[in-house]
Design an enzyme around this catalytic site. Structure first.
Site, mmCIF file in Angstrom:
data_model
loop_
_atom_site.group_PDB
_atom_site.id
_atom_site.type_symbol
_atom_site.label_atom_id
_atom_site.label_comp_id
_atom_site.label_asym_id
_atom_site.label_seq_id
_atom_site.Cartn_x
_atom_site.Cartn_y
_atom_site.Cartn_z
ATOM 1 N N ASP A 10 28.233 28.897 -30.079
ATOM 2 C CA ASP A 10 27.031 27.869 -29.427
ATOM 3 C C ASP A 10 25.223 28.488 -30.567
ATOM 4 O O ASP A 10 25.171 29.994 -29.965
ATOM 5 C CB ASP A 10 26.616 27.592 -27.657
ATOM 6 N N ASN A 69 20.305 23.062 -28.714
ATOM 7 C CA ASN A 69 19.918 22.380 -27.073
ATOM 8 C C ASN A 69 20.502 22.931 -26.212
ATOM 9 O O ASN A 69 21.316 21.738 -26.008
ATOM 10 C CB ASN A 69 20.310 21.092 -27.745
ATOM 11 N N LYS A 84 30.171 9.908 -37.508
ATOM 12 C CA LYS A 84 30.635 10.245 -36.193
ATOM 13 C C LYS A 84 32.302 9.923 -37.389
ATOM 14 O O LYS A 84 33.313 10.286 -37.054
ATOM 15 C CB LYS A 84 30.416 9.752 -34.997
ATOM 16 N N TYR A 143 23.704 8.998 -36.890
ATOM 17 C CA TYR A 143 24.387 10.131 -36.003
ATOM 18 C C TYR A 143 25.584 9.010 -35.942
ATOM 19 O O TYR A 143 26.822 9.971 -36.325
ATOM 20 C CB TYR A 143 23.612 9.644 -34.846
ATOM 21 N N ILE A 188 28.581 18.331 -22.164
ATOM 22 C CA ILE A 188 29.639 17.863 -21.558
ATOM 23 C C ILE A 188 30.777 19.443 -21.497
ATOM 24 O O ILE A 188 31.823 19.373 -21.141
ATOM 25 C CB ILE A 188 29.352 17.095 -22.285
ATOM 26 N N TYR A 244 33.756 8.891 -26.767
ATOM 27 C CA TYR A 244 32.602 9.174 -25.318
ATOM 28 C C TYR A 244 31.786 7.757 -25.033
ATOM 29 O O TYR A 244 31.484 6.943 -26.130
ATOM 30 C CB TYR A 244 31.759 10.038 -25.798
ATOM 31 N N PHE A 245 31.916 6.927 -23.760
ATOM 32 C CA PHE A 245 30.917 5.730 -24.274
ATOM 33 C C PHE A 245 29.530 6.272 -23.663
ATOM 34 O O PHE A 245 29.536 7.292 -23.817
ATOM 35 C CB PHE A 245 31.462 4.742 -22.981
ATOM 36 N N ASN A 246 29.365 6.044 -22.229
ATOM 37 C CA ASN A 246 28.399 6.861 -21.711
ATOM 38 C C ASN A 246 28.104 7.698 -20.411
ATOM 39 O O ASN A 246 28.182 7.518 -19.543
ATOM 40 C CB ASN A 246 27.190 5.650 -20.906
ATOM 41 N N SER A 256 32.174 9.281 -30.922
ATOM 42 C CA SER A 256 31.681 8.513 -29.589
ATOM 43 C C SER A 256 31.407 6.817 -29.928
ATOM 44 O O SER A 256 31.931 6.863 -31.273
ATOM 45 C CB SER A 256 29.807 8.580 -29.973
ATOM 46 N N ASN A 282 15.313 10.095 -24.437
ATOM 47 C CA ASN A 282 15.984 8.044 -25.304
ATOM 48 C C ASN A 282 16.361 7.251 -24.230
ATOM 49 O O ASN A 282 15.900 6.517 -24.088
ATOM 50 C CB ASN A 282 16.728 8.403 -25.960
HETATM 51 P P1 NAD Z 1 24.796 19.096 -26.106
HETATM 52 O O1 NAD Z 1 23.680 18.847 -27.035
HETATM 53 O O2 NAD Z 1 24.165 18.976 -24.595
HETATM 54 O O3 NAD Z 1 25.379 19.702 -26.735
HETATM 55 C C1 NAD Z 1 26.172 20.436 -27.552
HETATM 56 C C2 NAD Z 1 25.822 21.352 -27.801
HETATM 57 O O4 NAD Z 1 25.904 21.849 -29.457
HETATM 58 C C3 NAD Z 1 24.829 22.482 -27.427
HETATM 59 O O5 NAD Z 1 25.170 22.986 -26.595
HETATM 60 C C4 NAD Z 1 23.959 22.878 -29.242
HETATM 61 O O6 NAD Z 1 23.250 24.157 -28.898
HETATM 62 C C5 NAD Z 1 25.230 22.925 -29.662
HETATM 63 N N1 NAD Z 1 25.272 22.878 -31.408
HETATM 64 C C6 NAD Z 1 25.136 22.185 -32.235
HETATM 65 N N2 NAD Z 1 24.133 22.077 -32.983
HETATM 66 C C7 NAD Z 1 25.009 23.468 -33.313
HETATM 67 C C8 NAD Z 1 25.934 24.124 -34.660
HETATM 68 N N3 NAD Z 1 25.505 23.877 -35.853
HETATM 69 N N4 NAD Z 1 26.206 25.445 -34.298
HETATM 70 C C9 NAD Z 1 26.224 25.976 -33.379
HETATM 71 N N5 NAD Z 1 26.025 24.888 -32.495
HETATM 72 C C10 NAD Z 1 25.540 24.133 -31.632
HETATM 73 O O7 NAD Z 1 25.233 17.188 -25.894
HETATM 74 P P2 NAD Z 1 26.452 16.980 -25.448
HETATM 75 O O8 NAD Z 1 25.726 15.628 -24.745
HETATM 76 O O9 NAD Z 1 27.180 17.656 -24.600
HETATM 77 O O10 NAD Z 1 27.289 16.065 -26.613
HETATM 78 C C11 NAD Z 1 28.364 16.794 -26.888
HETATM 79 C C12 NAD Z 1 29.368 16.205 -27.751
HETATM 80 O O11 NAD Z 1 29.896 15.326 -27.743
HETATM 81 C C13 NAD Z 1 28.315 16.118 -29.239
HETATM 82 O O12 NAD Z 1 29.117 16.039 -30.342
HETATM 83 C C14 NAD Z 1 27.498 14.621 -29.204
HETATM 84 O O13 NAD Z 1 27.623 13.798 -30.428
HETATM 85 C C15 NAD Z 1 28.289 14.326 -28.855
HETATM 86 N N6 NAD Z 1 28.414 12.509 -27.873
HETATM 87 C C16 NAD Z 1 27.725 12.788 -26.713
HETATM 88 C C17 NAD Z 1 27.047 11.591 -26.169
HETATM 89 C C18 NAD Z 1 26.456 12.125 -24.720
HETATM 90 O O14 NAD Z 1 25.991 10.704 -23.841
HETATM 91 N N7 NAD Z 1 26.151 12.909 -24.380
HETATM 92 C C19 NAD Z 1 27.737 10.678 -26.009
HETATM 93 C C20 NAD Z 1 28.882 10.616 -27.233
HETATM 94 C C21 NAD Z 1 29.331 11.416 -27.664
HETATM 95 N N1 UFG Z 2 18.167 1.493 -21.694
HETATM 96 C C1 UFG Z 2 16.348 0.587 -21.135
HETATM 97 N N2 UFG Z 2 15.352 2.064 -20.807
HETATM 98 C C2 UFG Z 2 15.171 2.410 -21.416
HETATM 99 C C3 UFG Z 2 16.164 3.846 -22.208
HETATM 100 C C4 UFG Z 2 17.300 2.757 -21.995
HETATM 101 O O1 UFG Z 2 15.968 -0.244 -20.420
HETATM 102 O O2 UFG Z 2 13.907 3.228 -21.430
HETATM 103 C C5 UFG Z 2 19.173 0.744 -21.711
HETATM 104 C C6 UFG Z 2 19.273 0.481 -23.563
HETATM 105 O O3 UFG Z 2 18.868 -0.765 -23.862
HETATM 106 C C7 UFG Z 2 20.656 0.426 -22.678
HETATM 107 C C8 UFG Z 2 21.255 0.991 -21.820
HETATM 108 O O4 UFG Z 2 19.952 1.800 -21.472
HETATM 109 O O5 UFG Z 2 20.500 -0.601 -22.990
HETATM 110 C C9 UFG Z 2 21.318 2.131 -21.772
HETATM 111 O O6 UFG Z 2 20.713 3.407 -23.297
HETATM 112 P P1 UFG Z 2 21.080 5.015 -23.654
HETATM 113 O O7 UFG Z 2 19.589 5.151 -24.958
HETATM 114 O O8 UFG Z 2 21.149 4.813 -22.159
HETATM 115 O O9 UFG Z 2 22.421 4.360 -24.566
HETATM 116 P P2 UFG Z 2 23.300 3.844 -25.503
HETATM 117 O O10 UFG Z 2 24.767 3.404 -25.030
HETATM 118 O O11 UFG Z 2 22.447 2.960 -25.949
HETATM 119 O O12 UFG Z 2 23.436 4.926 -26.012
HETATM 120 C C10 UFG Z 2 24.205 6.019 -25.593
HETATM 121 C C11 UFG Z 2 23.726 7.368 -26.847
HETATM 122 C C12 UFG Z 2 24.883 7.138 -28.080
HETATM 123 C C13 UFG Z 2 25.735 6.991 -28.086
HETATM 124 C C14 UFG Z 2 26.445 5.813 -26.687
HETATM 125 C C15 UFG Z 2 28.035 5.678 -26.551
HETATM 126 O O13 UFG Z 2 22.656 7.218 -26.870
HETATM 127 O O14 UFG Z 2 24.518 8.621 -28.818
HETATM 128 O O15 UFG Z 2 25.606 5.853 -25.797
HETATM 129 O O16 UFG Z 2 27.950 4.228 -26.046
HETATM 130 F F1 UFG Z 2 27.197 6.937 -28.729
#
Ligand code: NAD
Ligand code: UFG
Length: 353
Positions: free
Chosen positions: A32, A36, A166, A162, A13, A191-193, A137, A212
Site C-alpha cells: 500500500d 488514501n 474498471k 473511474y 475494504i 461491489y454494490f454499495n 464495481s 461524495n
Molecule cells: P480505499 O481508498 O480505502 O483503499 C484503496 C487502497 O489502495 C488505499 O489504502 C490506498 O492507499 C491504496 N492505493 C491507492 N493507490 C495506490 C497505488 N498506486 N499503489 C499502492 N496503493 C495504492 O478504497 P476502498 O473503498 O477500500 O476500495 C478498494 C477497491 O474497491 C478500489 O479498487 C475501489 O475502486 C473498489 N470499489 C470500492 C467501492 C466502495 O464503495 N468503497 C465500490 C466499488 C469498488
Molecule cells: N445521495 C444523496 N445525497 C448525497 C449523496 C448521495 O441523496 O449527499 C444519493 C445519491 O443520489 C444516490 C445514493 O445516495 O442515489 C447513493 O449515492 P452514493 O454516492 O453513495 O453511491 P452510488 O451508488 O452513486 O455510487 C457508489 C460509488 C461508486 C460505486 C457504486 C457501486 O460512489 O464508486 O456505488 O454501485 F461504483
C-alpha cells in the site's frame, strides 16, 4: 498455511479483508502507498486480534510503495523470493475510487488503476501465481431498465473515467484468461454499495477529504459537520421517490473475499464476474430513517434535484455469488448503521489522532 498478497490492504475494504484472512489463518502480505489510508489500520487489525490464539503479528507484513512503480514491485517480489515465500493468491484493491475526481483527473485514474494492474499481472505471472481477485464495481453497468436487478450479463456501459478503468481491467483479465496457456484463475467482484465498519469500532472508512457518498455524508450530518443532508431526487419511480441502492456490510464483503479465494484455489482455470450485494434494495430515505432509529440521533435532511448521472435503482441479482460461494445470509441495514456510527464516534478524525 497459504500466503496472500493484498494490494491496497490498508484501505477501507482491504483492512477488513486482511482481518478476515488472518482469522482464517492466512499469511497476509500488504502492498500500500497509504495515499488514501494509514498504517494505523494495520496496527488496529492486530489490536482487534490481540487475544487470539494465533500470533497475527507474525502473519501480517506490510510493504509501503506504489503499484505503478515497477522497480518497487520487483523489489518486493525479490524479497519474498529470498525469504522463500510463495504467494498463493492476490487480492487487488489498490486503486483510486472517487468518481468525481476521475472526471477532473482521468490520466491519474487510468495510470493508477490500469498501469498498476498491468504491472501487478506482469510480476505475478513471473512468480507463477495465477489466482487473482480484482475489485470491480457495479458502476460499470448501464442503467437498469424498469427497476430490475442487475445480473452479471446486464449491459456494461460505464459513464465516467473511474467506471471506464474498471470495465477495461475486466476486459483485460478476460483477454489474458482466454489467450494464455498459463491457466489463470480470475475473479472480478462487482461491489454494490459497501458501508459500515468492524463492530469493534477500531477499523472503518478513513474520512479523508470531503465525501461524495451517501453513508459518510449521513454520518457527517449526524455529527453536525454539515447542517443537513441533501437527498438528491424524490421523484424516482421507487416506493418513496428516493433512489434505491444495494448496501452491503463491509464485513460481509471482507468474508466474501476469503470465500472467493477458497473457491478459486480449488477450482480449475476460470474468469469469474460476480455481483457482490445483498440483493435487497434500500431507499436513501429508508437508510436515513434506519440510521436515526438505530443510533437514536437526528439526521436533518431536505430534498433537492437529482444528481446528474445517477440511476434511480441499482440492486444486485446476487444469485450467482450466493450459489457459488454458498452464502446463506447477510448482515442487516441496522448492523451497517450501528457499526458505521460506532467507528466514527470512537474515531472522529479517522486514523488521525
Ligand atoms: P480505499 O481508498 O480505502 O483503499 C484503496 C487502497 O489502495 C488505499 O489504502 C490506498 O492507499 C491504496 N492505493 C491507492 N493507490 C495506490 C497505488 N498506486 N499503489 C499502492 N496503493 C495504492 O478504497 P476502498 O473503498 O477500500 O476500495 C478498494 C477497491 O474497491 C478500489 O479498487 C475501489 O475502486 C473498489 N470499489 C470500492 C467501492 C466502495 O464503495 N468503497 C465500490 C466499488 C469498488
Ligand atoms: N445521495 C444523496 N445525497 C448525497 C449523496 C448521495 O441523496 O449527499 C444519493 C445519491 O443520489 C444516490 C445514493 O445516495 O442515489 C447513493 O449515492 P452514493 O454516492 O453513495 O453511491 P452510488 O451508488 O452513486 O455510487 C457508489 C460509488 C461508486 C460505486 C457504486 C457501486 O460512489 O464508486 O456505488 O454501485 F461504483
Amino acid at each position: 498455511m497459504k500466503n496472500i498478497l493484498v494490494t491496497g490492504g490498508a484501505g477501507y475494504i482491504g483492512s477488513h479483508t486482511c482481518l478476515s484472512l488472518l482469522n482464517k489463518n492466512y499469511k497476509v502480505f500488504v502492498i500500500d502507498s497509504f495515499i488514501n489510508s494509514s498504517q494505523k489500520s494495520m496496527e488496529r487489525i492486530l489490536e482487534i486480534n490481540k487475544n487470539s490464539a494465533i500470533n497475527h503479528n507474525k502473519n501480517l507484513s506490510v510493504f509501503e510503495g506504489d503499484i505503478t512503480d515497477m522497480k518497487f514491485l520487483k523489489k518486493v517480489f525479490l524479497e519474498l523470493e529470498n525469504q522463500q515465500i510463495k504467494i498463493d493468491g492476490v487480492i487487488h484493491f489498490a486503486g483510486l475510487k472517487a468518481v468525481s475526481e476521475s472526471v477532473y483527473n482521468p490520466l491519474i485514474y487510468w495510470n493508477t488503476n490500469l498501469i498498476g494492474t498491468l504491472n501487478l499481472l506482469e510480476i505475478v505471472k513471473k512468480i507463477n501465481c495465477k489466482t487473482f481477485v480484482f475489485s470491480s464495481s457495479a458502476t460499470i453497468y448501464a442503467d437498469a431498465k424498469d427497476n430490475s436487478r442487475l445480473t452479471e450479463s446486464s449491459k456494461i456501459n460505464p459513464v465516467n473515467p473511474y467506471g471506464n478503468t474498471k470495465a477495461s481491467i475486466e476486459r483485460l483479465l478476460r483477454d489474458v484468461s482466454q489467450s494464455s496457456k498459463e491457466k489463470w484463475k480470475f475473479a472480478s467482484l462487482r461491489y454494490f454499495n459497501p458501508i459500515g465498519a468492524h463492530p469493534s469500532g477500531l477499523i472503518g472508512e478513513n474520512p479523508i477529504g470531503i465525501p461524495n457518498n451517501l453513508f459518510p455524508l449521513i454520518i457527517n450530518t449526524a455529527y453536525g459537520i454539515q447542517k443537513e443532508l441533501k437527498i438528491f431526487g424524490n421523484n424516482y419511480p421507487t416506493k418513496d421517490g428516493t433512489a434505491v441502492r444495494d448496501f452491503i456490510h463491509v464485513m460481509d464483503l471482507a468474508d466474501i473475499h476469503v470465500k472467493v479465494l477458497e473457491f478459486m484455489i480449488n477450482s480449475s482455470p476460470i474468469n469469474l464476474n460476480l455481483n457482490i450485494g445483498t440483493g435487497l434494495g434500500t431507499s436513501v430515505l429508508d437508510l436515513v430513517k434506519t440510521f436515526e432509529r438505530v443510533n437514536n440521533i437526528k439526521v436533518p435532511f431536505s430534498f433537492t434535484d437529482r444528481r446528474i448521472g445517477d440511476n434511480g435503482y441499482v440492486v444486485a441479482d446476487n444469485s450467482l455469488c450466493k450459489s457459488k460461494l454458498k452464502i446463506k445470509s447477510f448482515r442487516s441495514i441496522e448492523d451497517m448503521c450501528r457499526d458505521g456510527w460506532k467507528w466514527r464516534k470512537l474515531n472522529p478524525n479517522g486514523y488521525l489522532e
